[in-house]
Design a protein around this motif. Structure first.
Motif, short mmCIF file in Angstrom:
data_model
loop_
_atom_site.label_atom_id
_atom_site.label_comp_id
_atom_site.label_asym_id
_atom_site.label_seq_id
_atom_site.Cartn_x
_atom_site.Cartn_y
_atom_site.Cartn_z
N GLU A 1 52.82 53.96 27.65
CA GLU A 1 53.93 53.39 28.42
C GLU A 1 54.69 54.48 29.16
O GLU A 1 55.12 54.28 30.29
CB GLU A 1 54.88 52.60 27.51
CG GLU A 1 55.97 51.88 28.31
CD GLU A 1 56.86 51.00 27.45
OE1 GLU A 1 57.86 50.50 27.99
OE2 GLU A 1 56.56 50.82 26.25
N TRP A 2 54.88 55.63 28.52
CA TRP A 2 55.56 56.75 29.18
C TRP A 2 54.78 57.16 30.43
O TRP A 2 55.33 57.28 31.52
CB TRP A 2 55.68 57.93 28.21
CG TRP A 2 56.30 59.17 28.80
CD1 TRP A 2 55.75 60.01 29.74
CD2 TRP A 2 57.59 59.71 28.51
NE1 TRP A 2 56.60 61.02 30.04
CE2 TRP A 2 57.74 60.87 29.30
CE3 TRP A 2 58.62 59.33 27.65
CZ2 TRP A 2 58.89 61.67 29.25
CZ3 TRP A 2 59.76 60.12 27.60
CH2 TRP A 2 59.90 61.26 28.39
N ASP A 3 53.48 57.40 30.25
CA ASP A 3 52.66 57.87 31.37
C ASP A 3 52.59 56.86 32.51
O ASP A 3 52.47 57.23 33.68
CB ASP A 3 51.25 58.20 30.89
CG ASP A 3 51.22 59.42 29.97
OD1 ASP A 3 52.23 60.14 29.93
OD2 ASP A 3 50.19 59.63 29.30
N SER A 4 52.69 55.57 32.18
CA SER A 4 52.65 54.54 33.23
C SER A 4 53.88 54.58 34.11
O SER A 4 53.89 53.99 35.19
CB SER A 4 52.50 53.16 32.60
OG SER A 4 53.71 52.77 31.94
N GLU B 1 55.30 63.38 36.38
CA GLU B 1 56.62 63.52 35.77
C GLU B 1 57.38 62.19 35.79
O GLU B 1 57.27 61.41 36.75
CB GLU B 1 57.45 64.56 36.53
CG GLU B 1 57.01 65.99 36.30
CD GLU B 1 57.53 66.56 35.00
OE1 GLU B 1 58.26 65.85 34.28
OE2 GLU B 1 57.19 67.72 34.69
N VAL B 2 58.13 61.95 34.72
CA VAL B 2 59.05 60.81 34.67
C VAL B 2 60.45 61.38 34.91
O VAL B 2 60.92 62.20 34.12
CB VAL B 2 58.99 60.11 33.29
CG1 VAL B 2 60.07 59.06 33.19
CG2 VAL B 2 57.61 59.49 33.09
N ASN B 3 61.10 60.96 35.98
CA ASN B 3 62.38 61.55 36.32
C ASN B 3 63.56 60.73 35.81
O ASN B 3 64.09 60.96 34.74
CB ASN B 3 62.48 61.76 37.84
CG ASN B 3 61.57 62.87 38.33
OD1 ASN B 3 61.26 63.79 37.58
ND2 ASN B 3 61.15 62.80 39.57
N ASP B 4 63.97 59.74 36.58
CA ASP B 4 65.20 59.01 36.28
C ASP B 4 65.16 58.27 34.95
O ASP B 4 66.20 58.01 34.34
CB ASP B 4 65.50 58.02 37.41
CG ASP B 4 65.76 58.73 38.74
OD1 ASP B 4 66.12 59.92 38.69
OD2 ASP B 4 65.61 58.10 39.80
N GLU B 5 63.98 57.90 34.47
CA GLU B 5 63.87 57.10 33.25
C GLU B 5 63.64 57.94 32.00
O GLU B 5 63.48 57.39 30.91
CB GLU B 5 62.73 56.09 33.39
CG GLU B 5 62.92 55.07 34.49
CD GLU B 5 61.73 54.13 34.57
OE1 GLU B 5 61.81 53.04 33.98
OE2 GLU B 5 60.72 54.50 35.19
N GLU B 6 63.61 59.25 32.13
CA GLU B 6 63.22 60.09 31.01
C GLU B 6 64.09 59.88 29.78
O GLU B 6 63.59 59.68 28.67
CB GLU B 6 63.26 61.57 31.42
CG GLU B 6 62.75 62.50 30.34
CD GLU B 6 62.61 63.93 30.83
OE1 GLU B 6 62.04 64.74 30.09
OE2 GLU B 6 63.08 64.24 31.94
N VAL B 7 65.41 59.89 29.95
CA VAL B 7 66.32 59.76 28.81
C VAL B 7 66.17 58.39 28.15
O VAL B 7 66.09 58.28 26.92
CB VAL B 7 67.78 60.00 29.24
CG1 VAL B 7 68.74 59.69 28.08
CG2 VAL B 7 67.96 61.43 29.71
N SER B 8 66.12 57.34 28.97
CA SER B 8 66.02 55.99 28.39
C SER B 8 64.70 55.81 27.64
O SER B 8 64.65 55.14 26.59
CB SER B 8 66.14 54.93 29.49
OG SER B 8 65.07 55.02 30.41
N LEU B 9 63.63 56.40 28.12
CA LEU B 9 62.35 56.30 27.42
C LEU B 9 62.38 57.07 26.10
O LEU B 9 61.84 56.62 25.09
CB LEU B 9 61.22 56.82 28.31
CG LEU B 9 60.88 55.97 29.55
CD1 LEU B 9 59.83 56.66 30.41
CD2 LEU B 9 60.40 54.58 29.15
N LEU B 10 63.02 58.24 26.11
CA LEU B 10 63.16 59.01 24.87
C LEU B 10 63.97 58.23 23.85
O LEU B 10 63.65 58.22 22.65
CB LEU B 10 63.82 60.36 25.16
CG LEU B 10 62.95 61.41 25.88
CD1 LEU B 10 63.81 62.58 26.33
CD2 LEU B 10 61.81 61.89 24.99
#
Length: 708
Positions: A543-546, A524-533
């Motif tokens: 890059e997301w999975d990394s 899971e991507v937690n704190d960075e989820e919104v910025s990555l979206l």
């Protein structure tokens, strides 16, 4: 009253108010009855979106967000009815199972959805290996997966074989703590507690089947948010277990709680099965806030019976000679002499031997504490000895069962057999420090800030993880239950940053153990989820999975622990601070394999067309040691601890190859023919487990679906 039930009553009321009123009266009466124990709604079974899994007709899917959108994938589930178009732009025809509405989407814009009530057929794909422990040491395994499915996979590999499960589940205190059906559960949700309990119960029920019921322990940490409910859940899920709660100080300065005292501790639930119990250990001054359970000195009791039932005629089979040498060393035991026979007439001695008889202080004939068979067993283990010998007489003493158990638990420290063949324990000073602590643990080493977050920053600089456990707190909790199990298997299915695996490696270094861990964490991507979206990325993109937990924290941390180097290749500039103190840059002589869980097609498995994905599970079941047989053969393959017979036509050379192989633990036989399987089974070496493929594999997960 649930929203669904309220909606139904409202619908009835619109056409038949009288019936609705009567139904409501009965519902209210039922709701007023409270069962004793924990009640909670089990909610809609969980589902999980699995990026990377190919989409096929018949699959359940959700829509991925449009590139640049900040919302996660849709909640609605669709069924794929058909896939058409060229490979580079395939289109899925879809139907909504609830409304029967039809739609279509590019396959690349869909994500596969697995419901926990559906059968899964798991496989594993290796994503890396570290080998510093040599060929003879087992591998720790790290699995990137939804932990419920990983637990189900372990029912095939490790059912009933796990010695210890240590978990640090979500505490249900933050809005980004954990997800239920694709959504983070907000602490203010009216059903937050109920969802958390349903989430935990499903996993604990599967975990129960992994534990060795005769001797295993489950360790669960929690804080004040859910400890009451967790305690009741553990009692209801494991009624046969013994449950205790320990308070562990993890934050000396305390964590701020609005309108309340600062929180400085958390709770550790200890759920013990069978004969499992904490071993008394050598404890430092910080531990010794309570009374030690150790007397500090081993007790040898008289082998001559005293008190009631102590006369020869009351137990004739325990009247026999203890035969000693001229120096007083016990050589053997003679047979009991018949009732009425005189000991003076005994003629079973050789030159230089002396018979010691159970004679009481008043000169009457007594008897020994045990029969001859038990006495021989005591002698073989060094649990019986003589005292000062004057050439004719000597006292005989032995260790009662309670002292034998303490010896096995390490209460008296390390022991050897002395020159006379009986037990000699370590110094009384070391013995006196061995104890079982109280339920209040307040140690500097257990500070999460100093030995969790700070330690992590040194090992993997620039990579954060919320609230990692102190390495030494986990190590200490495990030590009480696996110190005397150098080959223990420890599982953590909320592995997070990988602290449990790290702690197991430290325990191995302290006593040259071969313990192994299985760590399960998601990505899971937690704190960075919104910025990555916002950047147009989404789950499944490299890059997301990394940036996920497993790839960014768990794997790098465990690699750093083993190699002694940061992800950038720099030696870790820090030392371990407690217990076994040494430079972190030394690393560990351990082996680790990293995997990602896959979801296989049952038909392909049955046709022996998915062996490459199934093969790591076969390796894990055989002890996770040595090489993995990763490719099928036309005949058979033999690895370090297991072998696979792919063709029963090669049974004879296969049996010849495994004959006398002392390291062989499991033999897998690929056949649909039961008589052929039984014929080969009967010729395998003694002690080798036989598993029929793929019947055993498929049946495991078909049964599990009904159980879950």
């Amino acid at each position: 009253m649930s929203n669904e039930l309220q909606s139904l009553l409202d619908r009835v009321a619109s056409t038949d108010p009288a019936t609705a009123k009567e139904l409501r009266r009965h519902v209210d009466a039922l709701q007023s009855r409270r069962q004793f124990g924990l009640n909670f709604e089990r909610h809609t079974p969980e589902s999980v979106a699995l990026t990377g899994r190919s989409i096929l007709a018949g699959d359940k899917v959700r829509f991925l967000p449009e590139r640049g959108e900040t919302t996660p994938e849709s909640v609605a589930t669709w069924i794929v009815t058909r896939i058409r178009g060229p490979k580079e732009a395939r289109v899925a025809e879809l139907i909504d199972p609830r409304t029967k509405m039809e739609s279509s989407r590019l396959v690349s814009d869909l994500v596969f959805v697995a419901d926990f009530r559906d059968p899964i057929y798991p496989g594993l794909v290796s994503t890396g290996r570290i080998q510093r422990g040599g060929d003879n040491k087992p591998f720790h395994t790290v699995i990137n997966a939804e932990n419920y499915h990983a637990l189900e996979a372990m029912l095939f590999t490790n059912r009933g074989k796990v010695d210890c499960i240590y978990i640090d589940p979500p505490y249900n205190t933050r809005a980004n703590d954990w997800k239920y059906n694709n959504n983070y559960v907000d602490p203010g949700d009216n059903y937050a507690h109920s969802k958390w309990l349903a989430f935990m119960e499903r996993r604990l029920r599967v975990a129960r089947e992994l534990l060795n019921p005769a001797d295993a322990v489950l360790l669960v940490t929690i804080d004040e948010k859910e400890f009451l409910r967790l305690g009741l859940l553990l009692e209801q899920t494991f009624p046969e277990a013994r449950i205790q709660m320990v308070s562990v100080a993890i934050n000396p300065s305390g964590q701020k709680r609005d309108g309340a005292f600062r929180r400085s501790d958390e709770y550790l639930f200890v759920v013990s099965f069978g004969r499992a119990e904490p071993s008394p250990l050598v404890l430092g001054p910080e531990w010794r806030g309570g009374k030690s359970t150790s007397t500090g000195k081993i007790r040898w009791d008289g082998f001559l019976r005293s008190g009631t039932g102590a006369q020869r005629d009351e137990s004739p089979l325990k009247f026999y000679p203890v035969i000693v040498s001229e120096s007083g060393k016990i050589l053997r035991f003679g047979d009991p002499i018949p009732v009425g026979a005189r000991r003076e007439d005994y003629d079973g001695l050789n030159m230089g031997e002396v018979a010691i008889w159970p004679i009481r202080r008043d000169g009457s004939e007594g008897r020994w504490q045990t029969n001859v068979t038990t006495a021989k067993r005591l002698l073989a283990k060094g649990f019986i000895r003589t005292g000062r010998f004057n050439g004719e007489r000597t006292a005989v003493s032995y260790l009662k069962m309670g002292e034998q158990n303490k010896l096995a638990q390490g209460v008296y420290g390390a022991y050897t057999l002395g020159a006379d063949g009986y037990v000699v324990v370590e110094s009384a000073a070391a013995q006196g420090n061995r104890a079982t602590p109280t339920t209040q643990w307040n140690l500097t080493a257990h500070s999460a800030a100093d030995h969790g977050s700070s330690l992590l920053r040194k090992m993997i600089p620039g990579r954060s993880f919320p609230f990692p456990k102190s390495l030494y707190a986990v190590e200490d909790a495990l030590r009480f239950f696996v110190a005397d199990k150098p080959g223990a298997l420890i599982v953590d299915f909320f592995a997070g940053s990988g602290t449990t695996a790290h702690a197991v490696m430290r325990l191995n270094r302290e006593d040259d153990g071969r313990r192994r861990s299985i760590s399960v964490t998601n990505n899971e991507v937690n704190d960075e989820e919104v910025s990555l979206l916002e950047r147009g990325l989404r789950a499944g993109d490299p890059e997301w999975d990394s940036r996920g937990i497993c790839e960014r924290v768990t794997k790098p941390r465990i690699k750093a622990a083993v190699t002694g180097r940061t992800p950038e290749g720099v030696p870790i500039d820090a030392d371990y601070s407690f217990g076994d103190e040494f430079p972190m840059s030394d690393g560990f002589e351990e082996n680790v394999e990293f995997f990602t869980l896959t979801y296989e097609n049952a038909s392909l498995v049955e046709l022996d067309m998915a062996f490459e994905r199934i093969s790591p599970l076969l390796w894990m079941r055989a002890g996770a040691q040595g090489r993995i047989i990763s490719e099928r053969s036309d005949t058979f393959e033999v690895a370090d601890t297991y072998a696979v017979l792919f063709s029963v036509d090669a049974a004879n050379p296969f049996l010849a190859a495994v004959e006398g192989d002392e390291g062989l633990r499991v033999a897998y036989i690929v056949t649909d023919d039961e008589p052929q399987y039984q014929a080969i089974l009967g010729q395998l070496p003694s002690g080798v487990e036989a598993v029929r493929l793929y019947e055993s594999y498929l049946r495991t997960f078909e049964i599990n679906t009904g159980r879950a």
